[in-house]
Motif scaffolding. Structure first.
Motif, mmCIF file in Angstrom:
data_model
loop_
_atom_site.group_PDB
_atom_site.id
_atom_site.type_symbol
_atom_site.label_atom_id
_atom_site.label_comp_id
_atom_site.label_asym_id
_atom_site.label_seq_id
_atom_site.Cartn_x
_atom_site.Cartn_y
_atom_site.Cartn_z
ATOM 1 N N SER A 46 3.469 5.175 -6.358
ATOM 2 C CA SER A 46 1.812 5.087 -6.593
ATOM 3 C C SER A 46 1.426 4.451 -7.929
ATOM 4 O O SER A 46 0.354 3.754 -7.930
ATOM 5 N N VAL A 78 0.786 -1.035 -0.021
ATOM 6 C CA VAL A 78 -0.024 -0.075 -0.001
ATOM 7 C C VAL A 78 0.884 1.311 0.080
ATOM 8 O O VAL A 78 1.797 1.344 0.476
ATOM 9 N N VAL A 79 0.425 2.195 -0.628
ATOM 10 C CA VAL A 79 1.262 3.349 -0.806
ATOM 11 C C VAL A 79 0.927 4.333 0.230
ATOM 12 O O VAL A 79 -0.261 4.614 0.287
ATOM 13 N N VAL A 80 2.007 4.900 1.032
ATOM 14 C CA VAL A 80 1.722 5.984 2.032
ATOM 15 C C VAL A 80 2.661 7.059 2.048
ATOM 16 O O VAL A 80 3.822 6.731 1.370
ATOM 17 N N ASN A 81 2.573 8.030 2.689
ATOM 18 C CA ASN A 81 3.587 9.002 2.666
ATOM 19 C C ASN A 81 4.242 8.944 4.059
ATOM 20 O O ASN A 81 3.826 8.970 5.145
#
Ligand SMILES: Cc1cc2nc3c(=O)[nH]c(=O)nc-3n(C[C@H](O)[C@H](O)[C@H](O)COP(=O)(O)OP(=O)(O)OC[C@H]3O[C@@H](n4cnc5c(N)ncnc54)[C@H](O)[C@@H]3O)c2cc1C
Ligand code: FES
Ligand code: FES
Lengths: 298, 160
Positions: free
Chosen positions: B110, B56-59
């Protein structure tokens, strides 16, 4: 006051990662005001970097499984630490039949910033942060949502409408936290819609509006209208609602009710928009949301 | 505020690092030499610090490093090497999608998260997936095209 982002977390704190809600209640009763609950951290960590908050204890909800689960029995009961993305997926996958009735909720989740933030930000955090611009707040207000609040000694469930006190302020005491948000399952003949105006899609609302309509033939049997970013707290447009309920629905009525809503809000001018701009778009988005919600009524 | 020994699994290799609780994942990664993870706005707006956590893409600027313990972290360098680039790497180079390049690691991650979920994304899905990644240079057109090309490339190599 302009505060700058220090880019690192200067403030020192003790980090707690409880695995049960009772442990959270214990920790809060011990540390009270010096502690802060952290769900996704998308508001809290920014506030800490800007040194607007300096909690001595940070209590993470990440490891509490029950606060990440959604259950359904007459109502959707949503764990406070459920991520916006997970909530959206739950509604879309498990409730295609509820689709149009809860369209406002799906739309608010879908328009919530970027994919990264949707994965991190939580429903409980959105409400507890109590920003007047919180996107899910107007939606949940129009769904008659309730929040369950827990402390070491008590647990209570209150209407969301009583939860917000002012910008950044809720009724939560220093020993309390939110465990669940409940949304009663809307009846068959219900339709809802959400509209948001922001500079770019992945941005915080300049104005947003949510509408729920219960339809009886050509008549509006019941309705709710709420707006974000137009008052110190998420705002229920009661005068607009009164002009809608019991009437025969049509574009003129939607226009009239949109106008009333735009008159009763109390917008300010800030970095995101002027008060006049907010008023004029509030009219448009309330009108459009009403038209769409009516179409969505089964 | 005592540091704790945390185990971070980055691009397949596991590191033991002593970190205090106020270290963000972004700075933990950069301090370990993973400077392909970029620090931009530090408040969740730009996506330059993007990292995949369990796919999962997160900051990573808004995540405490302690929360990444025992998870699989992937940075842009973890997707391929100069000899064996990932189709996304290749498409970004071939199409000249990078100018200064600062935003590109986040962009590619992303896109990777998107293609893992939707191997044949619609234009709308590509746009949505990139909406949290800001680029000051390119105007986004070639970045968007590069993701499309990579999706086609990956699609043509997918087993039936
Ligand atoms: C780039 C970016 C874009 C954003 N876009 C949007 C947007 O489009 N729409 C929008 O509405 N918001 C937006 N936000 C704001 C933010 O992401 C949301 O408000 C989010 O829902 C907060 O949830 P969280 O879990 O990250 O909260 P946290 O940061 O963890 O917590 C926020 C506050 O609530 C308290 N809190 C959290 N959970 C609980 C609980 N269960 N009980 C008691 N107190 C609690 C914390 O102590 C803290 O004070 C954005 C933020 C960023 C950084
Ligand atoms: S540096 Fe993390 S989003 Fe900009
Ligand atoms: S290439 Fe320079 S910021 Fe995107």
């Amino acid at each position: 006051m302009l505060s700058t982002n220090t880019h690192i977390l200067f403030s020192e704190f003790e980090y707690h990662a409880p695995t049960t809600v009772n442990e959270v209640a214990e920790l809060l009763s011990e540390y009270g005001d010096s502690a802060r609950v952290m769900a996704g951290g998308t508001d809290l960590l920014v506030q800490m970097k800007m040194e607007r908050r300096r909690p001595a204890h940070v209590i993470s909800l990440q490891r509490i499984n029950e606060l990440h689960t959604i259950t359904q029995n007459g109502a959707l009961t949503i764990g406070a630490a459920t991520a916006i993305r997970a909530l959206d997926q739950y509604v879309t996958l498990n409730h295609p039949s509820l689709g149009a009735r809860l369209e406002s909720l799906s739309a608010a989740c879908n328009l919530f910033s970027s994919v990264q933030i949707m994965h991190m930000a939580t429903l409980g955090g959105n409400l507890c942060n109590a920003s007047p611009a919180a996107d899910t707040a107007p939606v949940l207000l129009t769904c008659d949502a309730t929040v369950t609040i827990k402390s070491k000694t008590a647990e209570k469930t209150v209407p969301l409408a009583d939860f917000f006190v002012g910008p950044g302020k809720t009724i939560l005491g220093p020993n309390e936290f939110v465990t669940y948000i409940q949304i009663p399952l809307p009846a068959q003949n219900t339709g809802s819609a959400f509209r948001k105006i922001s500079r770019v899609v992945a941005d915080i609302s300049q104005v947003c509006a949510a509408v729920t309509i219960v339809r009886d033939g050509n008549i509006v049997q019941d309705a709710r209208i709420a707006l974000g970013s137009v008052a110190p707290v998420p705002f229920c447009a009661e005068q607009a609602r009164a002009a809608l309920v019991g009437e025969t629905f049509g574009p003129e009525l939607a226009e009239h009710v949109g106008n009333l809503a735009a008159q009763e809000i109390k917008p300010i001018s800030d970095v995101r928009a002027t008060s006049a701009y907010r008023r004029s778009v509030a009219f448009v988005i309330v009108r459009d949301a009403l038209m769409q919600a009516w179409d969505n009524c089964g | 505020m005592n540091p704790k020994l945390i185990s971070l699994t980055i691009n397949g290799s596991t590191h033991q690092v002593a970190l205090s609780p106020n270290t963000t994942l972004l700075h933990a990664l950069r301090d370990l030499g993973h400077t392909d993870v970029k620090s931009g706005c530090e408040k969740g707006d730009c996506g330059a610090c993007g990292v995949l956590i369990d796919g999962v893409v997160v900051n990573s600027c808004l995540l405490l490093a302690w929360l990444a313990e025992n998870k699989e972290l992937v940075t842009v360098a973890g997707l391929g090497t100069p000899d064996k680039p990932h189709p996304l790497h290749k498409a970004f180079v071939d199409l000249g999608a990078a100018q200064c390049g600062y935003c590109i690691p986040g962009m590619i991650l992303s896109a990777k998260a998107l293609l893992d979920q939707h191997p044949q994304p619609t234009d709308e899905q590509i746009r949505e997936s990139l909406s949290g990644n800001l680029c000051r240079c390119t105007g986004y057109v070639r970045i968007f095209e590069a993701v499309r090309v990579a999706a086609q490339e990956l699609g043509s190599t997918l087993p039936e």
